[in-house]
Design a protein around this motif. Sequence first.
Motif, PDB file in Angstrom:
ATOM      1  N   ARG A 213       0.840  -1.199   0.000  1.00  0.00           N
ATOM      2  CA  ARG A 213       0.000   0.000   0.000  1.00  0.00           C
ATOM      3  C   ARG A 213       0.878   1.253   0.000  1.00  0.00           C
ATOM      4  NH1 ARG A 213      -5.068   1.463   4.084  1.00  0.00           N
ATOM      5  NH2 ARG A 213      -5.813   3.268   2.871  1.00  0.00           N
ATOM      6  N   GLY A 214       0.478   2.223  -0.789  1.00  0.00           N
ATOM      7  CA  GLY A 214       1.256   3.440  -0.937  1.00  0.00           C
ATOM      8  C   GLY A 214       2.147   3.433  -2.152  1.00  0.00           C
ATOM      9  N   GLN A 215       2.348   2.232  -2.749  1.00  0.00           N
ATOM     10  CA  GLN A 215       3.149   2.106  -3.961  1.00  0.00           C
ATOM     11  C   GLN A 215       2.240   2.065  -5.187  1.00  0.00           C
ATOM     12  OE1 GLN A 215       6.706   2.013  -3.785  1.00  0.00           O
ATOM     13  NE2 GLN A 215       6.176   2.623  -1.697  1.00  0.00           N
ATOM     14  N   ALA A 216       2.819   2.381  -6.347  1.00  0.00           N
ATOM     15  CA  ALA A 216       2.003   2.555  -7.553  1.00  0.00           C
ATOM     16  C   ALA A 216       1.502   1.246  -8.150  1.00  0.00           C
ATOM     17  CB  ALA A 216       2.803   3.320  -8.611  1.00  0.00           C
ATOM     18  N   ILE A 217       2.270   0.170  -8.026  1.00  0.00           N
ATOM     19  CA  ILE A 217       1.914  -1.072  -8.717  1.00  0.00           C
ATOM     20  C   ILE A 217       0.692  -1.706  -8.055  1.00  0.00           C
ATOM     21  CG2 ILE A 217       2.706  -3.372  -9.369  1.00  0.00           C
ATOM     22  CD1 ILE A 217       5.539  -2.249  -9.412  1.00  0.00           C
ATOM     23  N   MET A 218      -0.317  -2.025  -8.872  1.00  0.00           N
ATOM     24  CA  MET A 218      -1.586  -2.556  -8.373  1.00  0.00           C
ATOM     25  C   MET A 218      -1.621  -4.077  -8.526  1.00  0.00           C
ATOM     26  SD  MET A 218      -3.235   0.239  -7.468  1.00  0.00           S
ATOM     27  CE  MET A 218      -3.183   2.013  -7.785  1.00  0.00           C
ATOM     28  N   ILE A 219      -0.928  -4.774  -7.657  1.00  0.00           N
ATOM     29  CA  ILE A 219      -0.882  -6.235  -7.680  1.00  0.00           C
ATOM     30  C   ILE A 219      -1.202  -6.733  -6.273  1.00  0.00           C
ATOM     31  CG2 ILE A 219       0.579  -8.271  -7.999  1.00  0.00           C
ATOM     32  CD1 ILE A 219       2.152  -6.728 -10.087  1.00  0.00           C
ATOM     33  N   GLY A 220      -2.195  -7.642  -6.160  1.00  0.00           N
ATOM     34  CA  GLY A 220      -2.557  -8.174  -4.857  1.00  0.00           C
ATOM     35  C   GLY A 220      -3.957  -8.730  -4.867  1.00  0.00           C
ATOM     36  N   LEU A 221      -4.519  -8.951  -3.692  1.00  0.00           N
ATOM     37  CA  LEU A 221      -5.898  -9.396  -3.572  1.00  0.00           C
ATOM     38  C   LEU A 221      -6.844  -8.278  -4.010  1.00  0.00           C
ATOM     39  CD1 LEU A 221      -5.697 -11.144  -0.074  1.00  0.00           C
ATOM     40  CD2 LEU A 221      -5.455 -12.205  -2.340  1.00  0.00           C
ATOM     41  N   SER A 222      -8.056  -8.636  -4.375  1.00  0.00           N
ATOM     42  CA  SER A 222      -9.012  -7.654  -4.879  1.00  0.00           C
ATOM     43  C   SER A 222      -9.204  -6.496  -3.902  1.00  0.00           C
ATOM     44  CB  SER A 222     -10.358  -8.324  -5.168  1.00  0.00           C
ATOM     45  OG  SER A 222     -10.242  -9.242  -6.224  1.00  0.00           O
ATOM     46  N   GLU A 223      -9.353  -6.811  -2.620  1.00  0.00           N
ATOM     47  CA  GLU A 223      -9.570  -5.763  -1.627  1.00  0.00           C
ATOM     48  C   GLU A 223      -8.363  -4.834  -1.521  1.00  0.00           C
ATOM     49  OE1 GLU A 223      -9.863  -8.984  -1.157  1.00  0.00           O
ATOM     50  OE2 GLU A 223     -12.030  -9.287  -0.906  1.00  0.00           O
ATOM     51  N   GLN A 224      -7.160  -5.408  -1.625  1.00  0.00           N
ATOM     52  CA  GLN A 224      -5.948  -4.596  -1.549  1.00  0.00           C
ATOM     53  C   GLN A 224      -5.829  -3.661  -2.747  1.00  0.00           C
ATOM     54  OE1 GLN A 224      -3.271  -7.959  -1.322  1.00  0.00           O
ATOM     55  NE2 GLN A 224      -2.947  -7.676   0.882  1.00  0.00           N
ATOM     56  N   VAL A 255      -4.801 -14.064 -16.721  1.00  0.00           N
ATOM     57  CA  VAL A 255      -5.193 -12.738 -17.199  1.00  0.00           C
ATOM     58  C   VAL A 255      -6.714 -12.603 -17.174  1.00  0.00           C
ATOM     59  CG1 VAL A 255      -5.187 -11.158 -19.166  1.00  0.00           C
ATOM     60  CG2 VAL A 255      -3.128 -12.481 -18.618  1.00  0.00           C
ATOM     61  N   GLU A 256      -7.413 -13.617 -17.659  1.00  0.00           N
ATOM     62  CA  GLU A 256      -8.876 -13.572 -17.682  1.00  0.00           C
ATOM     63  C   GLU A 256      -9.450 -13.532 -16.272  1.00  0.00           C
ATOM     64  OE1 GLU A 256     -10.102 -16.876 -20.046  1.00  0.00           O
ATOM     65  OE2 GLU A 256      -9.734 -15.821 -21.952  1.00  0.00           O
ATOM     66  N   ASP A 257      -8.861 -14.315 -15.365  1.00  0.00           N
ATOM     67  CA  ASP A 257      -9.347 -14.335 -13.986  1.00  0.00           C
ATOM     68  C   ASP A 257      -9.130 -12.982 -13.315  1.00  0.00           C
ATOM     69  OD1 ASP A 257     -10.420 -15.780 -11.667  1.00  0.00           O
ATOM     70  OD2 ASP A 257      -8.409 -15.523 -10.831  1.00  0.00           O
ATOM     71  N   SER A 258      -7.979 -12.365 -13.572  1.00  0.00           N
ATOM     72  CA  SER A 258      -7.682 -11.048 -13.012  1.00  0.00           C
ATOM     73  C   SER A 258      -8.654  -9.995 -13.546  1.00  0.00           C
ATOM     74  CB  SER A 258      -6.238 -10.658 -13.362  1.00  0.00           C
ATOM     75  OG  SER A 258      -5.924  -9.372 -12.906  1.00  0.00           O
ATOM     76  N   LEU A 259      -8.918 -10.052 -14.837  1.00  0.00           N
ATOM     77  CA  LEU A 259      -9.864  -9.112 -15.437  1.00  0.00           C
ATOM     78  C   LEU A 259     -11.268  -9.306 -14.863  1.00  0.00           C
ATOM     79  CD1 LEU A 259     -10.538  -6.965 -17.540  1.00  0.00           C
ATOM     80  CD2 LEU A 259     -10.730  -8.777 -19.244  1.00  0.00           C
ATOM     81  N   HIS A 260     -11.655 -10.567 -14.677  1.00  0.00           N
ATOM     82  CA  HIS A 260     -12.977 -10.858 -14.095  1.00  0.00           C
ATOM     83  C   HIS A 260     -13.077 -10.298 -12.677  1.00  0.00           C
ATOM     84  CE1 HIS A 260     -16.719 -13.083 -13.486  1.00  0.00           C
ATOM     85  NE2 HIS A 260     -16.219 -13.489 -12.326  1.00  0.00           N
TER      86      HIS A 260
END
Length: 276
Positions: A213-224, A255-260
């Motif tokens: 949190r606080g960093q630009a990259i958006m990788i993690g659980l949906s809530e995060q 990729v599809e799961d992440s987009l979903h």
Amino acid sequence: MVLAAIAARTERIRLTSAVTVLSVLDPVRVYQDFATVDLISSGRAEIIAGRSAFAEPFALFGESVNDYDALFAEKIDLLLRLRADDHVTWSGKFRPPLSDAPIAPRAAQAELPVWAGVGGSPTSAVRAGLLGLPMVLGYIGGPLSHAKRAVDLYRAAGEQAGHPEKLRVGISTHFFAGTEDVFPYYHEYLRPKAPGGRGFLVDRAAFEAATRRGQAIMIGLSEQVAEKILDAKEMLGIDRFFGQFDWGGLPRALVEDSLHRYATEIAPIVRNHGRP
């Protein structure tokens, strides 16, 4: 061509380039191509015009990297003229002049949206503000707080130039929503692909730090990820979030799961908070 293919198979989504490297392209052709996509899609096309983060396109298309800024300044001026008028008289340094040239086809939208793609350069942010263009900030590393300077410069320039109602900000960064370990793909994506080639060697510790949190990259659980998008809204006042979904050879299923997950879990959280 890809956007035209998507346009023919969709009905609602916006069709946006990321980015069109305007410095090495002919603005007349760029406008005509996007006007065509706009007609095919019944008014859903947009352009994100940028200078390029890399030197390679300049040699590839016969332009000098020494003209990096001058090329973009001239070509964005012409592109905006083409957008505004169906007959254009214009002259510049890097392209043959136009004399009452008819510009066709015309976009379906009264004003084809043109965003400025910015990589964090203060000069680029100020130019976007002075022109009254919405700005997309490509920010793929570092704290979100470091992006605030470019956004503040953009808004100050736009307000000084009399464009406060036109100012909008988007942020574009790497994205993945899920429980899978995607570090190997991220490492593969950024590593130099040839000896002495462009790239970055990212180890696991640096990757994990960059996704906090606080960093630009958006990788993690949906809530995060939703929390980080909302943070970007609070800190930068973003109107749009662009997630770069497909990188490093991620399997199609991931990729599809992440987009979903973005569509069904993250977007509803963000919307329910009254955010982008």
